[in-house]
Enzyme design. Structure first.
Site: not given
Ligand SMILES: *Cc1c(COP(=O)(O)O)cnc(C)c1O
Length: 362
Positions: A104, A173, A197
């Site tokens: 990511w 993030d 998540k």
């Molecule tokens: C799942 C995830 C993403 C991607 O998320 P989307 O909502 O599908 O764009 C980005 N960063 C992390 C840390 C993730 O676990």
């Protein structure tokens, strides 16, 4: 547990608190006496106003945000944030620091680079297959922000403490560990998290953004990609993802009123992860893949002696009511995602199954 439900170890979309799902079910066709479903009411109605405002208030309380911070609900997932962050915050004469801790982070860096932005990758754990969180990083004092991924969903690593960047705002993030533990928000200029998540269904991305960061956005970027568009309209410049925000609101309510806040949530999460890691450490059949000091409390990644055994493990686990244990397709192996909504009962069931599987196959 409801008999029809499995123990859900999915990485995302992932388990939600059963009480939240039941409340959604019970009010689904008639939301608060409106005679309509929450999926049918206007986003300009008093019903939805209460939902979005309560959701934002609860996020503010849970994260102890002061008035400098705005809570936004955006679409496009965490992935669109990879693009919006450099677009809004980085002018052509400025640079940002990024720490690369996995898939990511790599994508976040790429989205800045394809816009021609100046990015310094100040640390990376790619040399050891992203199995650890880098330490002793030299950050640039003149960076506009420092981007990190707080929890690496695929590799199973997590920042245990956040780095000191000498006053440069952190942009994080937190898709896979937001609301899993308390932290000092002061260091952060912005935090974002795809809800699917740990805090809701797919379709909404939570963005917490500080005023000094909002002030950086230039006027010449597209309206829908400018944070100020959403900050000035309470996330309702256009139709927001109403149902996802409603679910997120109920998850925040569960966190505050049932769990009792982030301190309590963090205790529970630490207990859950310890039980599983202790078991893996004692076993010579299962091997954890993340460096011990960088282990994620949310995504527990491990290997079995060979890939055939891993495939059998995942299949037999599902037969016994435990789903989602296959590792990410890019890395293989196994992964148990044990987010907030996953209870100790699920961990105990998994450990029992792992013990029995080892005895049979080891
Ligand atoms: C799942 C995830 C993403 C991607 O998320 P989307 O909502 O599908 O764009 C980005 N960063 C992390 C840390 C993730 O676990």
């Amino acid at each position: 547990m409801n008999d029809q439900r499995i123990y859900n170890f999915n990485a995302g979309p992932a388990a939600l608190p059963l009480a939240v799902l039941e409340e959604i079910r019970d009010s689904f066709t008639d939301f608060k006496g409106s005679g309509m479903s929450i999926t049918e009411v206007s986003h300009r109605s008093v019903w939805f106003d209460d939902v979005i405002n309560d959701a934002a208030e609860r996020v503010k309380r849970l994260l102890s945000l002061d008035n400098r911070y705005h809570v936004l609900f955006l679409q496009g997932g965490a992935s669109l944030q990879f693009c919006m962050i450099p677009m809004n915050f980085l002018s052509d004469d400025k640079s940002a620091d990024y720490v690369n801790t996995g898939t990511w982070s790599t994508k976040a860096i790429k989205e800045a680079q394809i816009q021609g932005k100046s990015v310094a990758v100040v640390a990376s754990s790619e040399d050891e297959n992203f199995s650890y969180i880098p330490k002793d990083i030299s950050f640039h004092e003149d960076a506009v922000f420092t981007h990190i991924t707080s929890n690496n969903t695929i590799k199973g690593t997590q920042w245990q403490t956040f780095p000191d960047t000498a006053g440069v705002p952190l942009v994080a993030d937190m898709s896979s560990d937001i609301m899993s533990r308390p932290f000092d928000v002061d260091k952060f200029g912005m935090i974002y998290a795809g809800a699917q998540k740990n805090i809701g269904p797919a379709g909404v991305c939570l963005v917490v953004i500080r005023e000094d960061m909002l002030a950086l956005s230039p006027d010449h970027i597209p309206t829908m990609l400018n944070y100020n568009t959403f900050a000035s309209k309470n996330s309702m410049f256009n139709t927001p993802p109403c149902f996802a925000i409603y679910t997120l609101q109920l998850v925040m309510k569960w966190l505050e009123e049932t769990v009792g806040g982030l301190d309590r949530m963090a205790e529970r999460n630490a207990e859950k992860a310890k039980r599983l890691y202790d078991f893996i450490d004692e076993s010579s059949f299962y091997t954890g893949t993340a460096a011990t000091d960088s282990r994620s409390l949310m995504n527990v990644t491990f290997r079995l002696p060979d890939e055939n055994l891993e495939a059998t493990f995942v299949k037999e686990a599902l037969d016994q009511g435990m789903g989602g244990l296959k590792g990410h397709r890019s890395v293989g192996g196994c992964r148990a995602s044990i987010y907030n909504a996953t209870g100790m009962d699920a961990i105990e069931a998994l450990v029992d199954f792992m013990k029995a599987f080892e005895k049979k196959m080891g």
